[in-house]
Design an enzyme around this catalytic site. Structure first.
Site, PDB file in Angstrom:
ATOM      1  CG  PHE A  80      69.180  25.135  15.675  1.00  0.00           C
ATOM      2  CD1 PHE A  80      68.606  25.191  14.414  1.00  0.00           C
ATOM      3  CD2 PHE A  80      70.438  25.681  15.859  1.00  0.00           C
ATOM      4  CE1 PHE A  80      69.289  25.780  13.352  1.00  0.00           C
ATOM      5  CE2 PHE A  80      71.121  26.271  14.808  1.00  0.00           C
ATOM      6  CZ  PHE A  80      70.541  26.317  13.554  1.00  0.00           C
ATOM      7  CG  ASN A 126      61.251  16.278  15.036  1.00  0.00           C
ATOM      8  OD1 ASN A 126      61.852  15.353  15.571  1.00  0.00           O
ATOM      9  ND2 ASN A 126      60.608  17.223  15.751  1.00  0.00           N
ATOM     10  CB  SER A 148      60.928  13.158  22.704  1.00  0.00           C
ATOM     11  OG  SER A 148      61.055  12.748  21.354  1.00  0.00           O
ATOM     12  CG  ASN A 175      59.800  11.707  17.340  1.00  0.00           C
ATOM     13  OD1 ASN A 175      58.769  11.381  16.772  1.00  0.00           O
ATOM     14  ND2 ASN A 175      60.231  12.967  17.365  1.00  0.00           N
ATOM     15  CE  LYS A 233      60.666  20.773  24.982  1.00  0.00           C
ATOM     16  NZ  LYS A 233      61.700  21.125  23.991  1.00  0.00           N
ATOM     17  CG  ASN A 286      58.835  17.869  23.255  1.00  0.00           C
ATOM     18  OD1 ASN A 286      59.081  18.099  22.081  1.00  0.00           O
ATOM     19  ND2 ASN A 286      59.654  17.180  24.037  1.00  0.00           N
TER      20      ASN A 286
END
Length: 493
Positions: A122, A169, A287, A289, A325, A354
């Site tokens: 965020f 996302n 992640s 991405n 993570k 995640n």
């Protein structure tokens, strides 16, 4: 006669003033009784209702996901978002103890006022930390932050799955880089204190030419320029309706640059530059991405990375627990390998989980086939199952921060029972609004009481009876040892 007329006019004027004052008082009293807005301001349920049921849905209709995200961050940063409500303020709840402690080493033991925090993503650059604590989060995690600035992936890169209450996302670690983020964190620590405040003050004092002050002023000018109306409204509102800002535990989530081939070097830079300002650090290897990032979760690459980053932590930020993570898409064999590496290296904790690349067949939205990580309600059960598995594999010895689809006190409670010590929220604010933080806190406290628990610690891992009771015995044994030490000190005195 003229004198009498003057007296009459004056008396008439005074009567009008009294009448107007009485009416204004009555109106304010009515508003106070019905809304508590005058006394509670942004903490009132009326203000929360306005944001959750009008402003948040309107934002979804008028703005694309990334535009709405930037607007929400701006609103929080300017002090216009709701504050923690009276009903959600469970910090001093005499009925149930919401405090949480994690960490084995005394110098890296963290104390949280409550279990509910904000997940990374965020506030990627740490520009709105005070406002996020005001929302009611007991801890805030910023990032992911990369060593060098990078724009991330091409737009559009964020999609709402409204029918499924999910989000996809593919931002790709868009970040202003450690140099700029360290300036933001330095500014925050100088104003609000905390573990990183001493380095911040030392940095300012050691700069004889005042370069840091110049940078801060330039940053402030950049942030307010072009948004002067919002800045002015926020300034006035904060002066009229805001009490002392809340603070809490600050985490920094670290990532690697997309084109970098030196993962250890990238994470070491993040630890060196941002570690002094952080209460805890997170190595993000999950992640979906960033090409090749998830391969770092394999046994040997993960072992090498964690050993190296732990050394960097010990050198540059010895006070900060280091967490990793993890992705929810690991196979059972991979989770066993990860658990073994985590236990062997002595990492301080893990965040599970995640976003996921998997698309459940139940998804209804037309955006379900978009590339990227899926979060929100569709991932809730999978993340809870991952928490349950990792807790069991590590025998409850490694603290877990549970994240994924948390939108209610019941969701948080389920993750605590599965083995999480702390909970993070993010995607569900898209649909529930910022007031969801206060609601989760209140609902969780109520659920704990209904089920006979006196503290958050009592429910952590309750599904795993063998591990649960051994942890209870260990906790009792530790308390007895501490009591014996105290009694010995008293006898010596």
């Amino acid at each position: 006669i003229q004198y009498d007329n003057t007296i009459a006019i004056r008396m008439s004027f005074q009567q009008k003033i009294r009448s107007t004052a009485l009416r204004a008082t009555a109106a304010i009293a009515f508003v106070e009784v019905t809304t508590h807005l005058p006394s509670e301001g942004r903490s009132s349920l009326t203000y929360h209702y306005l944001f959750d049921h009008f402003i948040t849905p309107m934002g979804r209709r008028l703005f694309d996901p990334e535009g709405a995200h930037h607007l929400a961050l701006e609103v929080v940063m300017r002090g216009l978002a709701p504050r923690l409500s009276r009903e959600g303020n469970t910090d001093d709840n005499s009925r149930v103890d919401m405090k949480v402690e994690i960490g084995n080493a005394e110098e890296r033991r963290l104390k949280f006022a409550g279990p509910i925090g904000l997940a990374a993503g965020f506030d990627k650059n740490g520009t709105a930390i005070p406002g996020l604590f005001d929302l009611g989060f007991s801890y805030v995690e910023i990032g992911s932050v990369t060593p060098l600035p990078q724009p991330g992936n091409a737009k559009p890169r964020s999609f709402r799955l409204v029918e499924d209450r999910g989000v996809i996302n593919r931002f790709g670690f868009n970040s202003e880089g450690v140099e700029r983020v360290s300036e933001y964190l330095c500014d925050y620590r100088k104003e609000f204190g905390g573990r990183g405040s001493n380095p911040a003050v030392a940095l300012e004092e050691s700069n004889n030419e005042g370069d840091i002050d110049i940078v801060m002023k330039e940053n402030e000018h950049e942030q307010t320029g072009g948004n002067q109306f919002l800045w002015a409204v926020g300034w006035a509102w904060n002066r009229l309706m805001t009490t002392t800002p809340r603070t809490g535990v600050l985490g920094v989530n670290l990532g690697k640059n997309k084109t970098s081939e030196d993962e250890v070097g990238d994470y070491t830079i993040g630890i060196r530059e941002l570690g002094p300002y952080a209460d805890y650090l997170v190595i993000n290897v999950s992640s979906p991405n960033t090409p090749g990032l998830r391969s770092l979760q394999q046994r040997e690459p993960l072992r090498h990375l964690l050993v190296s980053t732990l050394k960097a932590r010990d050198e540059y930020a010895p006070h900060a627990p280091l967490l990793v993570k993890l992705a929810p898409d690991l196979t059972m064999e991979e989770m066993v390998d990860v658990a073994n590496v985590i236990m062997e290296t002595g990492i301080d904790g893990m965040i599970v989980s995640n976003t996921t690349n998997v698309r459940p067949e139940s998804l209804l939205s037309n955006h379900k086939h978009e590339t990227g990580g899926l979060s929100g309600a569709p991932i809730k059960d999978r993340s809870t199952e991952c928490i349950r598995t990792m807790y069991k594999l590590t025998k409850g010895k490694i603290p877990i921060i549970g994240v994924g689809g948390v939108g209610s006190g019941r969701d948080a409670y389920d993750k605590l029972k599965a083995g999480a010590s702390l909970i993070q929220v993010y995607s569900m604010m898209v649909y529930e609004g910022p007031g969801v933080v206060s609601r989760i806190r209140k609902e969780l406290a109520d659920i704990l009481l209904e089920n006979g628990y006196k503290s958050v610690n009592d429910v952590v891992g309750a599904e795993h009876e063998d591990i649960y009771w051994s942890r209870i015995e260990e906790r009792v044994r530790k308390r007895m040892q501490e009591r014996e030490k105290d009694e010995k000190v008293i006898e010596d005195l």
